[in-house]
Design an enzyme around this catalytic site. Structure first.
Site, PDB file in Angstrom:
ATOM      1  CG  HIS B 128      43.156  35.974  47.588  1.00  0.00           C
ATOM      2  ND1 HIS B 128      42.803  35.915  47.554  1.00  0.00           N
ATOM      3  CD2 HIS B 128      44.126  35.104  48.019  1.00  0.00           C
ATOM      4  CE1 HIS B 128      42.313  34.982  49.142  1.00  0.00           C
ATOM      5  NE2 HIS B 128      43.339  34.883  49.238  1.00  0.00           N
ATOM      6  CG  ASP B 205      44.603  42.287  47.236  1.00  0.00           C
ATOM      7  OD1 ASP B 205      44.759  42.627  48.795  1.00  0.00           O
ATOM      8  OD2 ASP B 205      44.275  41.432  47.148  1.00  0.00           O
ATOM      9  CD  GLN B 208      50.137  37.836  51.130  1.00  0.00           C
ATOM     10  OE1 GLN B 208      51.627  38.247  51.627  1.00  0.00           O
ATOM     11  NE2 GLN B 208      49.742  37.327  51.558  1.00  0.00           N
ATOM     12  CE  LYS B 231      46.329  37.465  53.794  1.00  0.00           C
ATOM     13  NZ  LYS B 231      46.341  35.748  53.329  1.00  0.00           N
ATOM     14  CB  CYS B 369      43.228  32.124  47.629  1.00  0.00           C
ATOM     15  SG  CYS B 369      42.636  30.561  49.002  1.00  0.00           S
TER      16      CYS B 369
HETATM   17  C1  LIG Z   1      46.516  38.995  47.993  1.00  0.00           C
HETATM   18  C2  LIG Z   1      45.436  38.991  49.188  1.00  0.00           C
HETATM   19  N1  LIG Z   1      44.355  38.902  48.691  1.00  0.00           N
HETATM   20  C3  LIG Z   1      43.273  38.975  49.459  1.00  0.00           C
HETATM   21  C4  LIG Z   1      43.666  37.667  50.213  1.00  0.00           C
HETATM   22  C5  LIG Z   1      42.338  37.652  51.666  1.00  0.00           C
HETATM   23  O1  LIG Z   1      42.523  38.438  52.729  1.00  0.00           O
HETATM   24  P1  LIG Z   1      41.876  37.484  53.717  1.00  0.00           P
HETATM   25  O2  LIG Z   1      41.689  36.059  53.644  1.00  0.00           O
HETATM   26  O3  LIG Z   1      43.018  38.256  54.862  1.00  0.00           O
HETATM   27  O4  LIG Z   1      40.609  38.564  53.848  1.00  0.00           O
HETATM   28  C6  LIG Z   1      44.963  37.055  50.888  1.00  0.00           C
HETATM   29  C7  LIG Z   1      45.374  36.232  51.539  1.00  0.00           C
HETATM   30  O5  LIG Z   1      45.067  35.575  51.110  1.00  0.00           O
HETATM   31  C8  LIG Z   1      45.986  37.504  49.515  1.00  0.00           C
HETATM   32  O6  LIG Z   1      47.099  37.522  49.550  1.00  0.00           O
END
Ligand SMILES: Cc1ncc(COP(=O)(O)O)c(C=O)c1O
Lengths: 151, 411
Positions: B128, B205, B208, B231, B369
């Site tokens: 991401h 990370d 998900q 999430k 993203c």
């Molecule tokens: C794999 C992953 N990493 C990071 C993020 C970023 O999360 P946040 O926007 O809650 O900080 C997301 C959110 O879409 C994600 O799916």
């Protein structure tokens, strides 16, 4: 099918999406701009051949949804032969149309085929799609530095 | 085993989520954008409200009863997180604003102290943007080098390429557990083992992953783990960074302000102990307490049952949706969960999104993203269905039918 949906995806729009007009790179263009909608990844290039502030020729290439592609296609068809000023004026009216700020029936009719985008006003998320090509045209019209070389 | 016989009662569960009983364009909401954010159970919503009605005050700062009660409730949420991810020390649970904040904290603080010119940081092609850009910023500042583990046509990382990327110069590895745009589950355990054999710390990370299966940070042995509350059926604006004390101790503060100090004079400021050293300023107290409630709720259902229900539903969705004519799934990893990304021949994902919305079906369309993933597949965007344990097979069937309608619109 829902009438609002039909209103958005009118036959003209579907037709221009399927076979976009002026969909190529203009080899002897003297103005060019790149449009990008980072939110959805839509991307397009508008090429212009501008002579004495008249759009002699115009084309576009790019990737986008049916709304953005057909909007670009119809735009090129309508702007060809117009002066820079006329094109900018159309942009203004078009923008009013898709944001729901153009109410006068005569003014809407004066937009000709562009009036098919009236349905977009019901879909705020899609206003950007419809206007991307026009923003890019605006940049191309005013953007001499971005002239692409033709040698 | 008796537990295996237990099944989630999805219809009962759905009653816990008020939003699932609303309508969109006059149709019942079918919410398939769970990877973007999950819906909140009533108990979480009520917990936040209750906080503002009965506990509202600042934490760690007051001798008065209300402040003490709020502090206790806040710290209890931290303990719930600790048990949820099987961490061993509260000092290792840092409360943040979300995954993005957690990753930026590590990139900034670890980077400031430990990354030097010429060092290398490894991420994967599946990341991401929030696990790309902070590292790019760091590399720019320090003249370090960002290396990217490539992926194959199925959307899986190429492990042999990873083995070759690791070198003496590698100082940090940050990889996603489950891809938000393709659903690929990365072999993070193997990545961590290999990294540790060379003493390289690893951040996972888990944005998900945390909501789909039990994560045990000690078993996994990751050095850092980041995730977002929103999430995980909790409010927005809260998240977690788990970090091993041995790294956190040596890392400088990320932000300066209240709560993170021990004493301040204009000559010298000393910092508070962990985890407070990394928690400057008044946090989203109600949100954190809400996150504690969300964890209670998930524990009540049971993460193992959630996993097995979602696995079954995902297999059903995969089969049913893949069978839709002219539909092409994007990302076909062997290990995959929750996320079904796809294209319909000749139709842009946005148009799919708008048309499904008319049937009350909420899906995500775009690059999610993860623009490098889109570039890898040579596409600008995908349509994405992402499931949760409150989704049903009926909703999948309904969506498969709605997809056929998309072709009707386009004639
Ligand atoms: C794999 C992953 N990493 C990071 C993020 C970023 O999360 P946040 O926007 O809650 O900080 C997301 C959110 O879409 C994600 O799916």
């Amino acid at each position: 099918m829902d009438s609002e949906l039909r209103e958005l995806y009118q036959q003209v729009i579907l037709d221009h999406n399927k076979s976009p007009r002026n969909f190529k790179k203009l080899e002897d263009a003297n103005h060019h701009a790149e449009g990008h909608n980072p939110l959805c990844g839509d991307h397009l290039d508008v090429y212009l051949q501008l002579e004495n502030d008249v759009v002699k020729d115009i084309s576009f290439i790019g990737n986008g949804c049916a709304i953005s592609k057909s909007s670009a296609s119809l735009m090129t068809a309508i702007v060809k032969g117009k002066t820079k000023e006329e094109a900018e004026h159309l942009f203004e009216k078009f923008h009013d149309l898709v944001t729901g700020n153009l109410k006068d029936a005569n003014e809407i009719e004066a937009l000709g085929k562009l009036a098919v985008f009236q349905g977009v006003q019901e879909f705020p998320a899609r206003v950007k799609c419809a206007s991307l090509a026009w923003h890019t045209l605006h940049n191309a019209l005013n953007n001499k530095e971005e002239k692409i070389s033709t040698e | 085993m008796i537990k295996d016989l237990k099944l989630l009662d999805v219809h009962k569960i759905r009653k816990d989520f008020p939003i699932l009983h609303t309508t969109v364009h006059g149709k019942p909401l079918v919410y398939f954008d769970n990877a973007a954010t999950t819906q909140k159970p009533l108990c979480v919503i009520q917990k936040e409200e209750e906080y503002y009605k009965t506990l509202n005050s600042n934490i760690h700062r007051g001798v008065h009863s209300l402040s003490q009660k709020a502090t206790t409730a806040y710290e209890q949420a931290r303990e719930k997180v600790l048990r949820f991810i099987n961490a061993s020390r509260l000092s290792e649970i840092i409360i943040t604003k979300g995954t993005t904040d957690s990753i930026n904290l590590v990139a900034s603080s670890f980077g400031k102290k430990f990354i030097k010119e010429g060092d290398e940081i490894i991420i994967s092609h599946l990341e991401h943007h929030s696990n790309i850009v902070p590292w790019q910023l760091l590399c720019e500042e320090k003249k370090a080098v960002l290396k990217v583990i490539p992926i194959n046509d199925k959307g899986e990382i190429i492990f042999e390429a990873f083995e070759k990327l690791i070198s003496e110069k590698t100082k940090f590895i940050s990889v996603v557990y489950v891809s938000n745009s393709l659903g690929t589950v990365n072999p993070v355990k193997e990545i961590i083992q290999l990294a540790h054999s060379k003493n390289i710390p690893v951040l996972i990370d888990a944005a998900q992953a945390i909501q789909h299966f039990k994560i045990d940070v000690q078993g996994l042995d990751c050095d850092f783990l980041a995730f977002s509350g929103h999430k995980l059926y909790a409010p927005t604006g809260v998240g977690i960074l788990y970090g091993k004390e041995k790294y956190l101790e040596d890392m400088p503060p990320y932000q300066g302000g209240g709560d993170m100090i021990e004493s301040v004079t204009f000559e010298k400021t000393t910092y508070n102990s962990l985890p407070y050293k990394f928690e400057a300023g008044t946090p989203n107290i109600a949100g954190v307490i809400g996150m504690g409630m969300a964890i209670d709720y998930l524990n009540e259902l049971g993460m193992d049952l959630i996993s097995s229900y979602e696995k079954d539903l995902f297999e059903y969705a995969n089969a049913k949706l893949s069978a839709v004519e002219k539909l092409k799934p994007i990302g076909t990893a062997d290990q995959k969960l929750s996320v079904f990304s796809f294209m319909l021949e000749g139709i842009h994902p946005h148009d799919i999104g708008t048309i499904l919305d008319f049937d009350g079906i909420a899906i995500r369309t775009g690059h999610h993203c993860t623009q490098p993933v889109m570039q890898r597949f040579g596409i600008p965007a995908t349509a994405r269905i992402s499931i949760s344990f409150y989704n049903t097979k009926e909703e999948i069937d309904f969506t498969a039918d709605a997809l056929k309608k998309v072709f009707e619109v386009f004639g």
